[in-house]
Design an enzyme around this catalytic site. Structure first.
Site, mmCIF file in Angstrom:
data_model
loop_
_atom_site.group_PDB
_atom_site.id
_atom_site.type_symbol
_atom_site.label_atom_id
_atom_site.label_comp_id
_atom_site.label_asym_id
_atom_site.label_seq_id
_atom_site.Cartn_x
_atom_site.Cartn_y
_atom_site.Cartn_z
ATOM 1 N N GLU A 1 45.855 46.706 29.681
ATOM 2 C CA GLU A 1 45.566 45.308 29.384
ATOM 3 C C GLU A 1 45.582 45.079 27.874
ATOM 4 O O GLU A 1 45.438 46.021 27.080
ATOM 5 C CB GLU A 1 44.199 44.923 29.978
ATOM 6 C CG GLU A 1 43.810 43.463 29.813
ATOM 7 C CD GLU A 1 44.793 42.489 30.450
ATOM 8 O OE1 GLU A 1 45.928 42.377 29.912
ATOM 9 O OE2 GLU A 1 44.427 41.807 31.420
ATOM 10 N N TRP B 1 33.395 43.334 36.553
ATOM 11 C CA TRP B 1 33.436 42.335 35.472
ATOM 12 C C TRP B 1 34.277 41.127 35.841
ATOM 13 O O TRP B 1 33.997 40.018 35.380
ATOM 14 C CB TRP B 1 33.930 42.980 34.175
ATOM 15 C CG TRP B 1 32.875 43.803 33.491
ATOM 16 C CD1 TRP B 1 31.674 44.197 34.009
ATOM 17 C CD2 TRP B 1 32.930 44.330 32.166
ATOM 18 N NE1 TRP B 1 30.978 44.939 33.106
ATOM 19 C CE2 TRP B 1 31.727 45.045 31.949
ATOM 20 C CE3 TRP B 1 33.863 44.288 31.143
ATOM 21 C CZ2 TRP B 1 31.443 45.695 30.752
ATOM 22 C CZ3 TRP B 1 33.597 44.942 29.953
ATOM 23 C CH2 TRP B 1 32.389 45.634 29.759
ATOM 24 N N ARG C 1 40.587 51.214 36.274
ATOM 25 C CA ARG C 1 40.627 50.234 37.352
ATOM 26 C C ARG C 1 42.029 50.107 37.939
ATOM 27 O O ARG C 1 42.189 49.872 39.136
ATOM 28 C CB ARG C 1 40.103 48.872 36.874
ATOM 29 C CG ARG C 1 40.867 48.214 35.728
ATOM 30 C CD ARG C 1 40.077 47.008 35.233
ATOM 31 N NE ARG C 1 40.723 46.221 34.185
ATOM 32 C CZ ARG C 1 40.599 46.455 32.893
ATOM 33 N NH1 ARG C 1 39.895 47.505 32.468
ATOM 34 N NH2 ARG C 1 41.192 45.664 32.006
ATOM 35 N N ARG D 1 48.524 43.507 40.142
ATOM 36 C CA ARG D 1 47.317 43.633 39.336
ATOM 37 C C ARG D 1 46.314 44.500 40.103
ATOM 38 O O ARG D 1 46.347 44.559 41.337
ATOM 39 C CB ARG D 1 46.749 42.227 39.118
ATOM 40 C CG ARG D 1 45.603 42.135 38.150
ATOM 41 C CD ARG D 1 45.190 40.676 37.994
ATOM 42 N NE ARG D 1 43.931 40.570 37.276
ATOM 43 C CZ ARG D 1 43.057 39.588 37.449
ATOM 44 N NH1 ARG D 1 43.310 38.634 38.333
ATOM 45 N NH2 ARG D 1 41.951 39.554 36.761
ATOM 46 N N HIS D 2 45.449 45.180 39.378
ATOM 47 C CA HIS D 2 44.411 46.002 40.000
ATOM 48 C C HIS D 2 43.521 45.161 40.923
ATOM 49 O O HIS D 2 43.501 43.931 40.857
ATOM 50 C CB HIS D 2 43.540 46.655 38.921
ATOM 51 C CG HIS D 2 42.916 45.657 37.998
ATOM 52 N ND1 HIS D 2 41.787 44.934 38.325
ATOM 53 C CD2 HIS D 2 43.281 45.232 36.763
ATOM 54 C CE1 HIS D 2 41.480 44.116 37.327
ATOM 55 N NE2 HIS D 2 42.377 44.277 36.368
ATOM 56 N N GLY D 3 42.747 45.837 41.769
ATOM 57 C CA GLY D 3 41.787 45.144 42.626
ATOM 58 C C GLY D 3 40.654 44.531 41.818
ATOM 59 O O GLY D 3 40.460 44.851 40.641
ATOM 60 N N GLU D 4 39.917 43.648 42.464
ATOM 61 C CA GLU D 4 38.790 42.983 41.796
ATOM 62 C C GLU D 4 37.802 44.023 41.246
ATOM 63 O O GLU D 4 37.489 45.015 41.895
ATOM 64 C CB GLU D 4 38.063 42.083 42.787
ATOM 65 C CG GLU D 4 36.876 41.341 42.170
ATOM 66 C CD GLU D 4 35.979 40.712 43.229
ATOM 67 O OE1 GLU D 4 35.928 39.477 43.283
ATOM 68 O OE2 GLU D 4 35.336 41.466 43.992
ATOM 69 N N THR D 5 37.306 43.765 40.034
ATOM 70 C CA THR D 5 36.320 44.649 39.411
ATOM 71 C C THR D 5 34.972 43.947 39.271
ATOM 72 O O THR D 5 34.867 42.728 39.457
ATOM 73 C CB THR D 5 36.774 45.087 38.007
ATOM 74 O OG1 THR D 5 36.783 43.936 37.144
ATOM 75 C CG2 THR D 5 38.161 45.725 38.041
#
Length: 201
Positions: free
Chosen positions: A79, A13, A57, A7-11
């Protein structure tokens, strides 16, 4: 073949507990660090291909994790489109759209919305991704950067989990590897990242 799925890094949001869907928000400083740590952990792996969602992201994360590779983006890995839920805070969904929210988690096979995707739609996208990019590939190591719900769909696809039981796999932590093995025409999950402590879309 091994598929390193993350999964992508923390965003921004993610940190604010806001729904993203196909809308985007920037990686936080912590999110960038997460991707850098993953790059360090995978420094001895030569990725033959790197596939990413076409949402920024995910692509930004992929560029940090595999800076020497060309990033191949595809909407198959984006997503779930949750329509007017995007940009809203999770607690408002439970209060303002309780019936649909409950269906989403309790009866995922019945979840549908006119302004977005069903979970069945996401499963179809995942299947197309594997058919077009993975199943006929001779690559040894592949990196895939995607999103919380889409990764659940990928794990369900590999493990042949019925849509009624979609949430058997849960949203996993940002920037942590899941590993799928593809040998002799068979897909198998050999490592799963830890679960995310809160639901995120």
């Amino acid at each position: 073949m091994k598929i390193y799925l993350t999964r992508h890094g923390e965003t921004e949001w993610n940190k604010m507990d806001r729904v993203q869907g196909i809308l985007d928000s920037k990686l936080t400083e912590d999110g960038i660090k997460m991707a850098e740590i993953l790059r360090e952990k995978s420094k001895d792996i030569k990725f033959d291909k790197v596939y990413s969602s076409d949402l920024k992201r995910a692509e930004d994360t992929a560029k940090i994790v595999a800076p020497e590779n060309k990033i191949i983006t595809t909407p198959y890995l984006r997503e779930i489109d949750v329509g007017n839920w995007s940009g809203r805070y999770f607690y408002t969904l439970k209060e303002d759209d309780e019936e649909l929210y409950t269906t989403y988690f309790k009866e995922p096979h019945k979840y549908e919305r006119p302004d977005g995707e069903s979970l069945h739609d996401v499963m179809n996208r995942v299947e197309k991704f594997f058919e077009e990019y993975i199943l006929n590939s001779e690559d040894e190591n592949i990196l895939v950067v995607s999103h919380g719900v889409t990764i659940v769909a990928i794990l369900d696809y590999v493990e042949k989990i019925d849509l009624k039981n979609f949430w058997t796999n849960r949203v996993l932590r940002n920037a942590t590897f899941n590993i799928i093995e593809y040998v002799d025409g068979e897909l198998k999950v050999i490592k799963k990242a830890p679960k995310n402590p809160v639901a995120t879309i």
